[in-house]
Design a protein around this motif. Structure first.
Motif, PDB file in Angstrom:
ATOM      1  N   ALA A 187       1.328   5.308   6.234  1.00  7.87           N
ATOM      2  CA  ALA A 187       1.283   4.638   7.549  1.00  7.87           C
ATOM      3  C   ALA A 187       0.185   5.418   8.195  1.00  7.87           C
ATOM      4  O   ALA A 187      -0.609   4.909   8.875  1.00  7.87           O
ATOM      5  N   TYR A 236      -5.094   2.856   6.518  1.00 10.36           N
ATOM      6  CA  TYR A 236      -3.993   2.260   6.972  1.00 10.36           C
ATOM      7  C   TYR A 236      -3.413   2.550   8.414  1.00 10.36           C
ATOM      8  O   TYR A 236      -2.877   1.711   9.303  1.00 10.36           O
ATOM      9  N   ASN A 237      -4.023   3.596   9.017  1.00  9.27           N
ATOM     10  CA  ASN A 237      -3.814   4.098  10.407  1.00  9.27           C
ATOM     11  C   ASN A 237      -4.885   3.545  11.231  1.00  9.27           C
ATOM     12  O   ASN A 237      -4.747   3.629  12.639  1.00  9.27           O
ATOM     13  N   LEU A 262      -6.053  -0.027  11.104  1.00 13.31           N
ATOM     14  CA  LEU A 262      -6.471  -1.616  10.658  1.00 13.31           C
ATOM     15  C   LEU A 262      -7.250  -2.341  11.612  1.00 13.31           C
ATOM     16  O   LEU A 262      -7.374  -1.988  12.733  1.00 13.31           O
ATOM     17  N   ARG A 319      -0.293  -4.275  12.516  1.00 15.40           N
ATOM     18  CA  ARG A 319       0.134  -2.952  12.294  1.00 15.40           C
ATOM     19  C   ARG A 319       0.439  -2.663  10.901  1.00 15.40           C
ATOM     20  O   ARG A 319       0.601  -3.676  10.169  1.00 15.40           O
ATOM     21  N   TYR A 320       1.144  -1.537  10.509  1.00 13.66           N
ATOM     22  CA  TYR A 320       1.781  -1.153   9.192  1.00 13.66           C
ATOM     23  C   TYR A 320       2.973  -1.806   9.064  1.00 13.66           C
ATOM     24  O   TYR A 320       3.632  -2.267  10.244  1.00 13.66           O
ATOM     25  N   ILE A 358       0.170  -6.661   4.075  1.00 13.86           N
ATOM     26  CA  ILE A 358      -1.304  -6.426   5.009  1.00 13.86           C
ATOM     27  C   ILE A 358      -2.073  -7.084   4.126  1.00 13.86           C
ATOM     28  O   ILE A 358      -2.050  -6.767   2.697  1.00 13.86           O
ATOM     29  N   GLY A 401      -0.678  -7.379   9.015  1.00 16.35           N
ATOM     30  CA  GLY A 401      -1.605  -6.485   9.289  1.00 16.35           C
ATOM     31  C   GLY A 401      -2.939  -7.023   8.597  1.00 16.35           C
ATOM     32  O   GLY A 401      -2.668  -7.318   7.556  1.00 16.35           O
TER      33      GLY A 401
END
Lengths: 221, 457
Positions: free
Chosen positions: B129, B134-135, B137, B141-142, B152, B228
């Motif tokens: 995450a 992935y931090n 997006l 969110r993750y 996601i 996400g």
């Protein structure tokens, strides 16, 4: 000041050899006004070129203040002209696209003067020959007499010891001729050594201390 | 004096300058494109953590074979250690390793609303995450946990489903663009249910069992919630990620055949391989080297992008050289233009050269005048060429971004103008100009003053 010892200049044209200077020996003293008189093709311009270092002698010695300049290379001759010789040509040899001032400044560029110093010295030289009001005129906008005066200013600007004048009045009318001769005489009174080449015996007699005659490359007093 | 001379023949000088400007402009545009391409691809790799990660695989990769090795027989050395949870634990404990997790790739049919698309599903642990992308997006969110029924998805996947996704602030821009896709706000998709259909082995009916067929391939549905949306990849190229990503525990539970290929089913299972590949992320680039040494020692097969980096750099060097040579040819043509201009100038100014020599100009002084003129053309030409090259590349960028990358999140600069390229171009232009001025300068300085003064006019 200048001594020529058995100077020969021979041009080869195919199998023929032409002696433009034939075993010339003479001495010119400092401050002297010498006229070299001769007809067209007599070898007078060749002699002037040898004195100026624009051409090299086939044999013999040319001594300038005791130094043999006949063995100089092209750069040494250029330095010699820059420091010691001012040349005035019959056809003025000005750069027509440049102003009178820029033409006079030209030797000072090679002498390494700053722009301001070049301008100041060139202005003084032009004022001396009476062209203070024509400095910014292009050379091709000047009359023959004015152009020759610019050429004289350029020859004088680096304060040379010797002035070599090659038919300086050759392209001028009689009134202008007199003006130029007056300038040359005034320079003589200031201690300049002047060697003038002319085909006109009368002019030579009017200004020169001594007249040398050249014929078929042979110089005689 | 040299500047005055150039100004006097300004038309000819301008034409010569245009030659140099085009030459430098071509050179700098070409090279900046090569550098830009390299930067964009390298940045993409960096943003995907490809220089600090490797993939352990059951099969050995023969990267160095390259295009020339295409006809060589493929290396099929099996890893000495089976790829299973024990190996992941061993690797995870190493000091240089940040994360290690199995790469599960499950082919699925995904359905959202009434549209379906076939794609591959990937998986990630919660620990990923904090790493890009992935931090950061696009929206949402993750995952909330490793076993959450969440997903996601990528923008590309949504496009496959006929949806052009945008955020509220970009809605106006997207409404103007002509697209066959249905426009959807990203926040309206967050929380939507996604049905994933994966193939699995099912027990057959008693009748089939009687015929000797114990299992048959069926399709099972798993419902997940979209939490996400991944950003568009920064630079177009081969996709680096799967289009649907699930939490790792959820993915493990997904009904699947457990192999991608029949050959995998036959070979891997028999050798104790639990996974086809394991993804390992190291703490730094140096750590990647240490880990590779360890894996080599253990005779564990792996693939790291930085193995191909040297090959890639060679390829970029070749590309830059080819582009540079094309620009160089233009500059050489301009160089000949300079020679021509200078030689013509000598002919015209022969008398002037004689005058300069008569009043005390040395050969060196004459050479310097011509050198200065050539150098001045080189300098002004370089500055003009850099401006031209920069301007052209900005226009090219605008066209490409507006016409072909309309929906990209960020403006993609295809060109790069590092200071060394700008400085180098100026220097190179001056050097080429001086070289071009060398022969004319020597020729001018060697003119005999008496010959020059005889020239009339």
């Amino acid at each position: 000041m200048i001594e020529l010892v058995s100077v020969n200049k021979i041009y080869s044209k195919g199998p023929h050899q032409i002696a433009a200077s034939n075993n010339i020996s003479c001495t010119i003293q400092e401050g002297e006004f010498v006229a070299i008189v001769g007809k067209s093709g007599s070898g007078k311009s060749t002699l002037l070129n040898l004195l100026a270092g624009l051409d090299t002698a086939t044999s013999g010695k040319i001594l300038f203040e005791g130094t043999d300049i006949s063995s100089f290379n092209a750069n040494q001759y250029a330095q010699h002209r820059l420091n010691n010789i001012g040349i005035i040509f019959q056809s003025f040899n000005l750069i027509f696209s440049k102003t009178a001032l820029e033409n006079v400044m030209l030797p000072l560029i090679f002498a390494g003067y700053s722009t301001a110093a070049r301008k100041q010295k060139a202005q003084q030289a032009l004022e001396m020959v009476g062209l203070g009001d024509r400095m910014q005129h292009k050379a091709n906008e000047l009359s023959g007499g004015e152009a020759q005066r610019v050429a004289i200013a350029r020859a004088l600007v680096n304060d040379p010891k010797v002035l070599l004048a090659d038919e300086p009045t050759g392209n001028l009318d009689s009134a202008t001729t007199q003006e130029i001769l007056d300038i040359l005489l005034s320079l003589k009174t200031r201690g300049k050594t002047i060697i003038m080449i002319t085909h006109d015996q009368e002019i030579a007699a009017q200004v020169a201390d001594r007249i040398l005659t050249i014929k078929d490359g042979l110089l005689s007093e | 004096m040299a500047r005055q001379n150039l100004w006097r023949t300004r038309l000819r000088t301008m034409l010569t300058l245009i030659g140099v400007i085009i030459g430098i402009g071509a050179l700098i545009s070409m090279v900046s494109f090569g550098i830009g391409l390299e930067r964009n691809i390298t940045d993409k790799f960096k943003s995907n953590d490809l220089f600090t990660s490797l993939t352990i695989s059951t099969k050995a990769f023969n990267f160095k074979g390259g295009p020339r090795g295409r006809n060589k027989p493929e290396q099929k050395t099996e890893s000495a250690v089976p790829l299973n949870d024990s190996l992941i634990t061993v690797i995870q404990k190493r000091p240089e390793v940040a994360i290690a997790y199995p790469r599960l790739t499950i082919p699925v049919r995904a359905a959202l609303y009434h549209d379906t698309s076939e794609t591959n599903l990937g998986s990630l642990p919660m620990s990923m995450a904090k790493y890009p992308p992935y931090n950061q997006l696009y929206d949402g969110r993750y995952f909330s946990s490793d076993s959450a029924l969440e997903a996601i998805v990528s923008l590309d996947f949504l496009r496959q489903l006929g949806l052009e996704v945008c955020t509220k602030d970009k809605l106006a821009h997207y409404q103007q663009t002509d697209t066959a896709l249905t426009l959807a706000l990203s926040d309206t998709l967050i929380g939507k249910e996604l049905s994933l259909y994966s193939a699995s082995l099912k027990s057959t009916s008693p009748f089939a069992m009687m015929g000797g067929i114990e299992n048959m391939i069926g399709e099972e549905e798993t419902k997940v919630k979209i939490v996400g949306i991944l950003k568009e990849e920064q630079f177009s190229g081969p996709a680096m990620r799967e289009e649907i990503i699930l939490p790792i525990a959820t993915a493990k539970k997904m009904p699947s055949l457990g192999f991608d290929r029949i050959s995998d089913m036959i070979s891997n299972k028999n050798k104790g391989n639990q996974y086809a590949s394991i993804y390992v992320k190291t703490k730094s680039m140096d750590d990647l080297g240490k880990l590779k040494k360890f894996l080599d020692k253990q005779k564990i097969n792996y693939f790291a992008v930085d193995d191909g980096l040297a090959e890639m750099k060679k390829a970029f060097l070749i590309l830059d050289s080819v582009l540079g040579i094309i620009g160089l040819i233009s500059l050489l043509v301009a160089g000949f233009g300079i020679i021509n201009t200078m030689l013509m100038s000598i002919l015209e100014r022969k008398r002037e050269i004689g005058i300069m020599k008569a009043v005390g100009g040395k050969n060196r002084d004459i050479r310097m005048i011509f050198f200065f003129e050539a150098g001045f053309i080189g300098l002004v030409g370089a500055l003009g060429g850099i401006s031209l090259g920069y301007g052209l590349t900005r226009i090219a960028n605008l066209i490409v971004n507006n016409q072909y990358m309309k929906n990209a999140d960020e403006f993609v600069d295809m060109f790069s103008f590092p200071w060394w390229l700008i400085g180098g171009s100026v220097l190179f232009s001056i050097i080429i100009s001086l070289l071009a001025g060398l022969y004319p300068a020597i020729r001018a300085s060697s003119i005999h003053p008496i010959d020059a003064l005889r020239q009339t006019g």
